[in-house]
Design an enzyme around this catalytic site. Structure first.
Site, mmCIF file in Angstrom:
data_model
loop_
_atom_site.group_PDB
_atom_site.id
_atom_site.type_symbol
_atom_site.label_atom_id
_atom_site.label_comp_id
_atom_site.label_asym_id
_atom_site.label_seq_id
_atom_site.Cartn_x
_atom_site.Cartn_y
_atom_site.Cartn_z
ATOM 1 N N GLU A 49 0.859 -1.180 0.000
ATOM 2 C CA GLU A 49 0.000 0.000 0.000
ATOM 3 C C GLU A 49 0.897 1.232 0.000
ATOM 4 O O GLU A 49 1.737 1.394 0.886
ATOM 5 C CB GLU A 49 -0.912 0.022 1.225
ATOM 6 C CG GLU A 49 -2.013 -1.014 1.179
ATOM 7 C CD GLU A 49 -2.972 -0.904 2.347
ATOM 8 O OE1 GLU A 49 -2.906 0.110 3.082
ATOM 9 O OE2 GLU A 49 -3.782 -1.825 2.537
ATOM 10 N N GLU A 60 -5.879 9.821 9.415
ATOM 11 C CA GLU A 60 -4.539 9.425 9.839
ATOM 12 C C GLU A 60 -4.189 10.006 11.200
ATOM 13 O O GLU A 60 -4.541 11.135 11.526
ATOM 14 C CB GLU A 60 -3.493 9.874 8.805
ATOM 15 C CG GLU A 60 -3.869 9.646 7.359
ATOM 16 C CD GLU A 60 -4.159 8.200 7.006
ATOM 17 O OE1 GLU A 60 -3.820 7.302 7.803
ATOM 18 O OE2 GLU A 60 -4.752 7.967 5.946
#
Length: 272
Positions: A49, A60
């Site tokens: 990824e 995040e």
């Protein structure tokens, strides 16, 4: 056949669990990214990824936010990320590469052009964190036209109705968000995670890979006992940046962590 499907079939045939590391393209500096990708494959990664840097990464935690800030300081954008994949593909034509990020940079690029360029570069799919499946019809049609997979998120709070919708539109596998909050969040509660995961697994036509909160080889193995695979991001980025700032080798540091996770996962034995 998409590389993701080939990899999943091979893992199933070998009774192994998927291990997928996440890194942010261009962090800690652009010239390292392709070497990191190769190092992670060498150390046991099944799927890579690669994060597209974005200025407002809402899902995040601090670790990946800082990674994106460092990448943006090097002016890393979609074209640069695609060029990194092109470089990687010169010597690795088998390992699936998923681009993970947010809709805005891709929208600015243009959906059709992005999908065309991504497939040409060797990208296999995307995870667009802020694009819920109910709103993804336009993107999904473009992705399907070019053979690019759409990988969706699900979580403990995903409704049965949304799971049905995801089952109709998703490809490859699903990213199971193990924790509320952001990446790199607090410790997993394994009994609770297992029960919630198995509920979603029963509703899914695709394999479920657990991300968010996987920090150690022991934790990766514990999750892999019941899950189809694990995704590690913040813990890996921590290793990379700590080594870099200490003037040590980020390749060695990232490889050591991923190798230990691979070994711990493989040691759990046959698939459940």
């Amino acid at each position: 056949m998409n590389r993701i499907d080939k990899t999943l079939e091979k893992l199933k045939a070998n009774r192994k669990k998927m291990l997928s590391p996440y890194i942010t393209a261009g962090d800690p500096y652009p010239e390292l990214t392709v070497s990191l990708m190769h190092q992670l494959v060498k150390s046991g990664a099944d799927v890579l990824e690669l994060g597209i840097p974005f200025s407002d990464p809402m899902a995040e935690g601090p670790v990946i936010q800082r990674a994106m800030e460092r990448a943006l300081a090097h002016s890393i954008h979609c074209d640069d990320v695609l060029n990194m994949v092109r470089q990687f593909r010169k010597t690795d034509t088998e390992t699936p590469v998923i681009l993970m990020g947010y809709l805005n940079p891709i929208e600015q690029y243009g959906y059709d052009l992005f999908a065309q360029q991504a497939v040409e570069a060797g990208v296999d799919g995307t995870i667009l964190v802020d694009l819920p499946p109910e709103e993804a019809d336009g993107v999904s049609r473009v992705w399907q036209k070019h053979g690019l997979y759409s990988i969706y998120l699900c979580s403990p709070t995903t409704s049965a109705e949304r799971m049905n919708f995801i089952n109709q539109h998703a490809n490859g596998y699903l990213y199971y968000v193990s924790l509320k909050g952001v990446t790199g969040s607090d410790a997993l509660k394994l009994p609770e995670l297992k029960a919630q995961y198995l509920q979603r697994k029963a509703q899914s036509k695709l394999p479920l890979m657990v991300g968010f909160g996987i920090k150690t080889p022991e934790m990766a193995a514990q999750v892999a006992e019941f899950a189809d695979g694990v995704i590690v991001g913040a813990a890996l980025i921590n290793e990379i940046i700590e080594a870099y700032e200490a003037k040590k080798d980020p390749l060695q540091a990232s490889g050591a962590l991923l190798s230990s996770m691979r070994q711990a996962i493989d040691n759990i034995g046959s698939m459940v």
